[in-house]
Scaffold this motif. Structure first.
Motif, PDB file in Angstrom:
ATOM      1  N   UNK A 145      -5.555   0.400 -24.157  1.00  0.00           N
ATOM      2  CA  UNK A 145      -6.260   0.095 -22.922  1.00  0.00           C
ATOM      3  C   UNK A 145      -5.238  -0.330 -21.870  1.00  0.00           C
ATOM      4  N   UNK A 146      -5.507   0.050 -20.663  1.00  0.00           N
ATOM      5  CA  UNK A 146      -4.640  -0.334 -19.556  1.00  0.00           C
ATOM      6  C   UNK A 146      -4.548  -1.852 -19.422  1.00  0.00           C
ATOM      7  N   UNK A 147      -3.376  -2.334 -19.052  1.00  0.00           N
ATOM      8  CA  UNK A 147      -3.222  -3.739 -18.707  1.00  0.00           C
ATOM      9  C   UNK A 147      -2.139  -3.875 -17.649  1.00  0.00           C
ATOM     10  N   UNK A 148      -2.217  -4.931 -16.872  1.00  0.00           N
ATOM     11  CA  UNK A 148      -1.310  -5.089 -15.733  1.00  0.00           C
ATOM     12  C   UNK A 148       0.142  -5.290 -16.160  1.00  0.00           C
ATOM     13  N   UNK A 149       0.374  -5.873 -17.317  1.00  0.00           N
ATOM     14  CA  UNK A 149       1.745  -6.131 -17.753  1.00  0.00           C
ATOM     15  C   UNK A 149       2.496  -4.863 -18.115  1.00  0.00           C
ATOM     16  N   UNK A 150       1.766  -3.826 -18.522  1.00  0.00           N
ATOM     17  CA  UNK A 150       2.396  -2.566 -18.944  1.00  0.00           C
ATOM     18  C   UNK A 150       2.248  -1.440 -17.933  1.00  0.00           C
ATOM     19  N   UNK A 151       1.564  -1.683 -16.802  1.00  0.00           N
ATOM     20  CA  UNK A 151       1.227  -0.602 -15.866  1.00  0.00           C
ATOM     21  C   UNK A 151       2.189  -0.466 -14.700  1.00  0.00           C
ATOM     22  N   UNK A 152       2.354   0.768 -14.288  1.00  0.00           N
ATOM     23  CA  UNK A 152       3.082   1.146 -13.082  1.00  0.00           C
ATOM     24  C   UNK A 152       2.248   2.225 -12.406  1.00  0.00           C
ATOM     25  N   UNK A 153       2.034   2.119 -11.099  1.00  0.00           N
ATOM     26  CA  UNK A 153       1.269   3.127 -10.361  1.00  0.00           C
ATOM     27  C   UNK A 153       2.236   4.122  -9.736  1.00  0.00           C
ATOM     28  N   UNK A 154       1.888   5.402  -9.852  1.00  0.00           N
ATOM     29  CA  UNK A 154       2.666   6.461  -9.220  1.00  0.00           C
ATOM     30  C   UNK A 154       1.758   7.260  -8.296  1.00  0.00           C
ATOM     31  N   UNK A 155       1.987   7.119  -6.993  1.00  0.00           N
ATOM     32  CA  UNK A 155       1.251   7.863  -5.970  1.00  0.00           C
ATOM     33  C   UNK A 155       2.066   9.116  -5.658  1.00  0.00           C
ATOM     34  N   UNK A 156       1.512  10.273  -5.974  1.00  0.00           N
ATOM     35  CA  UNK A 156       2.232  11.531  -5.811  1.00  0.00           C
ATOM     36  C   UNK A 156       1.762  12.266  -4.553  1.00  0.00           C
ATOM     37  N   UNK A 157       2.590  12.266  -3.550  1.00  0.00           N
ATOM     38  CA  UNK A 157       2.446  13.137  -2.375  1.00  0.00           C
ATOM     39  C   UNK A 157       1.102  13.019  -1.643  1.00  0.00           C
ATOM     40  N   UNK A 158       0.593  11.828  -1.490  1.00  0.00           N
ATOM     41  CA  UNK A 158      -0.613  11.652  -0.663  1.00  0.00           C
ATOM     42  C   UNK A 158      -0.118  11.518   0.779  1.00  0.00           C
ATOM     43  N   UNK A 159       0.248  12.657   1.321  1.00  0.00           N
ATOM     44  CA  UNK A 159       0.923  12.748   2.614  1.00  0.00           C
ATOM     45  C   UNK A 159       0.009  13.293   3.699  1.00  0.00           C
ATOM     46  N   UNK A 160       0.426  13.050   4.924  1.00  0.00           N
ATOM     47  CA  UNK A 160      -0.374  13.412   6.098  1.00  0.00           C
ATOM     48  C   UNK A 160      -0.843  14.870   6.082  1.00  0.00           C
ATOM     49  N   UNK A 161       0.079  15.808   5.996  1.00  0.00           N
ATOM     50  CA  UNK A 161      -0.315  17.222   6.083  1.00  0.00           C
ATOM     51  C   UNK A 161      -1.056  17.704   4.855  1.00  0.00           C
ATOM     52  N   UNK A 162      -0.753  17.130   3.707  1.00  0.00           N
ATOM     53  CA  UNK A 162      -1.468  17.533   2.483  1.00  0.00           C
ATOM     54  C   UNK A 162      -2.906  17.038   2.512  1.00  0.00           C
ATOM     55  N   UNK A 163      -3.126  15.828   3.013  1.00  0.00           N
ATOM     56  CA  UNK A 163      -4.507  15.346   3.088  1.00  0.00           C
ATOM     57  C   UNK A 163      -5.293  16.118   4.145  1.00  0.00           C
ATOM     58  N   UNK A 164      -4.636  16.525   5.208  1.00  0.00           N
ATOM     59  CA  UNK A 164      -5.316  17.297   6.267  1.00  0.00           C
ATOM     60  C   UNK A 164      -5.842  18.634   5.755  1.00  0.00           C
ATOM     61  N   UNK A 165      -5.237  19.186   4.710  1.00  0.00           N
ATOM     62  CA  UNK A 165      -5.661  20.474   4.157  1.00  0.00           C
ATOM     63  C   UNK A 165      -6.943  20.372   3.335  1.00  0.00           C
ATOM     64  N   UNK A 166      -7.323  19.157   2.963  1.00  0.00           N
ATOM     65  CA  UNK A 166      -8.490  18.963   2.112  1.00  0.00           C
ATOM     66  C   UNK A 166      -9.775  18.990   2.928  1.00  0.00           C
TER      67      UNK A 166
END
Length: 182
Positions: free
Chosen positions: A1-22
């Motif tokens: 199960x997820x826990x804060x002590x072992x977690x790292x968040x990775x945000x991949x390419x949530x960028x201006x032009x990529x979001x505009x294409x959605x």
């Protein structure tokens, strides 16, 4: 199960032009939920890494996420679809000494998929936040989620991540995090 002590968040390419294409509804969901994930991570002391695919052409990470990260907004610029192929990125992940990677981003079937599979091969537990992932085409998104599951990723949602991190209502940050999803 997820826990804060072992977690790292990775945000991949949530960028201006990529979001505009959605599509508009999907764009709104990605913007809103990525903000909530980053805000909760910040409140709970979970580090957040951000990648940007060719930012000169695709723009920076969306302003809403940059604002929450503040001085912790230090994007890792890349041109490889698999972020681990970029010099220094795997080392950056390893330096955090976490075993669970909570990953989300655009496009699911390209950069999210390739980075997540590489992380799995490196021995990480990978949690793909499905409702903060997107592809321009629904068929590509669906294929990506199926393939990620086959490769061993755990497909989850924002609320699953947040409540796994909280563990219970006695967490001192419960009300703050709960307010994000109300």
């Amino acid at each position: 199960m997820l826990n804060t002590l072992d977690s790292l968040v990775l945000i991949v390419d949530i960028q201006e032009k990529l979001t505009e294409m959605l599509e508009e509804d999907l764009r709104g969901q990605i913007v809103e939920k990525s903000q909530k994930l980053v805000a909760a991570a910040k409140a709970l002391g979970v580090d957040v890494l951000v990648t940007e695919q060719y930012p000169r052409g695709l723009g920076q990470t969306i302003q809403q996420v940059r604002d929450i990260l503040g001085e912790n907004y230090v994007p890792f610029e890349k041109t490889a679809f698999n972020a681990l192929l970029e010099d220094g990125f795997l080392g950056k992940i390893k330096s955090h000494k976490k075993k669970q990677i909570v990953i989300c981003g655009i496009e699911s079937h390209i950069c999210v998929l390739q980075s997540a599979v590489a992380l799995i091969k490196e021995g990480y537990e990978v949690y793909v936040v499905k409702d903060i992932c997107a592809s321009r085409k629904k068929t590509e998104f669906k294929c990506a989620m199926e393939l990620l599951r086959q490769e061993g990723a755990k497909i989850c949602s924002l609320e699953i991540v947040l409540f796994a991190w909280l563990k219970g209502a006695k967490n001192p940050h419960f009300k703050e995090v709960q307010a994000l999803i109300k």
